[in-house]
Design a protein around this motif. Sequence first.
Motif, mmCIF file in Angstrom:
data_model
loop_
_atom_site.group_PDB
_atom_site.id
_atom_site.type_symbol
_atom_site.label_atom_id
_atom_site.label_comp_id
_atom_site.label_asym_id
_atom_site.label_seq_id
_atom_site.Cartn_x
_atom_site.Cartn_y
_atom_site.Cartn_z
ATOM 1 N N ILE A 146 70.532 71.531 55.824
ATOM 2 C CA ILE A 146 71.827 71.801 55.566
ATOM 3 C C ILE A 146 72.505 71.986 57.011
ATOM 4 O O ILE A 146 71.765 72.126 57.717
ATOM 5 C CB ILE A 146 71.306 73.063 54.634
ATOM 6 C CG1 ILE A 146 70.909 74.341 55.678
ATOM 7 C CG2 ILE A 146 71.063 73.059 53.215
ATOM 8 C CD1 ILE A 146 70.755 75.776 54.647
ATOM 9 N N CYS A 147 74.117 72.037 56.730
ATOM 10 C CA CYS A 147 74.441 72.475 58.175
ATOM 11 C C CYS A 147 74.364 73.797 58.876
ATOM 12 O O CYS A 147 75.114 74.988 58.317
ATOM 13 C CB CYS A 147 75.754 71.563 58.007
ATOM 14 S SG CYS A 147 76.003 70.088 57.595
ATOM 15 N N ALA A 148 73.653 74.475 58.844
ATOM 16 C CA ALA A 148 73.006 75.726 59.309
ATOM 17 C C ALA A 148 73.785 75.457 61.304
ATOM 18 O O ALA A 148 73.394 74.593 61.955
ATOM 19 C CB ALA A 148 71.811 76.216 59.760
ATOM 20 N N ASN A 149 74.253 76.985 61.483
ATOM 21 C CA ASN A 149 75.308 76.953 62.259
ATOM 22 C C ASN A 149 74.145 76.290 63.293
ATOM 23 O O ASN A 149 74.676 75.702 64.473
ATOM 24 C CB ASN A 149 76.157 78.544 62.353
ATOM 25 C CG ASN A 149 76.516 78.621 63.710
ATOM 26 O OD1 ASN A 149 77.115 77.510 64.379
ATOM 27 N ND2 ASN A 149 76.492 80.048 64.702
ATOM 28 N N LEU A 150 72.917 77.143 63.984
ATOM 29 C CA LEU A 150 72.385 76.736 64.917
ATOM 30 C C LEU A 150 71.558 75.661 64.743
ATOM 31 O O LEU A 150 71.795 74.830 66.019
ATOM 32 C CB LEU A 150 71.370 77.891 65.275
ATOM 33 C CG LEU A 150 72.160 79.318 64.845
ATOM 34 C CD1 LEU A 150 70.212 80.361 65.586
ATOM 35 C CD2 LEU A 150 72.607 79.596 66.358
ATOM 36 N N SER A 151 71.413 74.906 63.863
ATOM 37 C CA SER A 151 70.676 73.513 64.028
ATOM 38 C C SER A 151 72.242 72.486 64.153
ATOM 39 O O SER A 151 71.640 71.565 64.839
ATOM 40 C CB SER A 151 70.948 73.531 62.880
ATOM 41 O OG SER A 151 69.829 73.999 62.529
#
Length: 313
Positions: free
Chosen positions: A182-187
């Motif tokens: 998923i498009c997690a902020n930290l990733s």
Amino acid sequence: MILPSNSSSPTEVSEFLLNCFVRSPSWQRWLSLPLSLLFLLAMGANATLLITIRLEASLHEPMYYLLSLLSLLDIVLCLTVIPKVLLIFWFDLRPISFPACFLQMYIMNCFLAMESCTFLIMAYDRYVAICHPLRYPAIITDEFVAKAALFILARNIFFTVPIPILSARLNYCHSNVIENCICANLSVSKLSCNDVTVNRLYQFAGGWTLLGSDLILIFLSYSFILRAVLRLKAKGAAAKALSTCGSHFILILFFSTILLVFVLTHVAKKMVSPDVPILLNVLHHVIPAALNPIVYGVRTQEIKQGIQKLLRK
């Protein structure tokens, strides 16, 4: 995919690639079927609960309106995350457009905070019902629910909107491969060639301010409830009171526990596989959504009767 080194604007990135379970690719094959079943269960159970509350007049009460809001949030969170994950698992459709990625990021952060806030309002509802039963009809009204819903929307929309904005303003000039499902902020932000300290600090401070304060107030409410229940002297009153709010507490405990485990594994990433936090992050968007309507349906007699009436029709 490595982007050209002369890329200087985030608009030059037309898409990202979601790369799930880099170190454990076999997990995709084993998780695809259980995740599909959990997704169908979450969608079906929450839809059934919403229809039941909508059609059954006896359920047109503040507590069930809050439960309807929780179901709506669960449905949106599931639809935002799980279909894309399943497309990756089943068909290896890893690309996600730049706008879609940051929209997903915003919805995940915003609606997760909304869900936490809804649990807080529901805990307050149970607190008033158990500790101040005579004042409950005067305090917990339809107007109260409407104001609570506005508060949930305003607080979380306002505080979470900077998260995708901060990430979208970064320059992505090294790689567009996100090591996550998923498009997690930290990733996403770690792919940038800019300093991401502000992103990390806002994610950390915002998360602990919103979710942390909610959880503290929730457990404070239930400590008051427990103290009030232990003082009840009428025969069976304590058991009835605990049963009334027991389903709420079970779901809140599970919601907070899986979130805490995710945070701890992310912090201790040197001790566990990096794929573990990714797995927990995905499961956190579907397991609570599947459990919420089932627990309420099993433990709440009025909902159970409403579903039975709906099935007879």
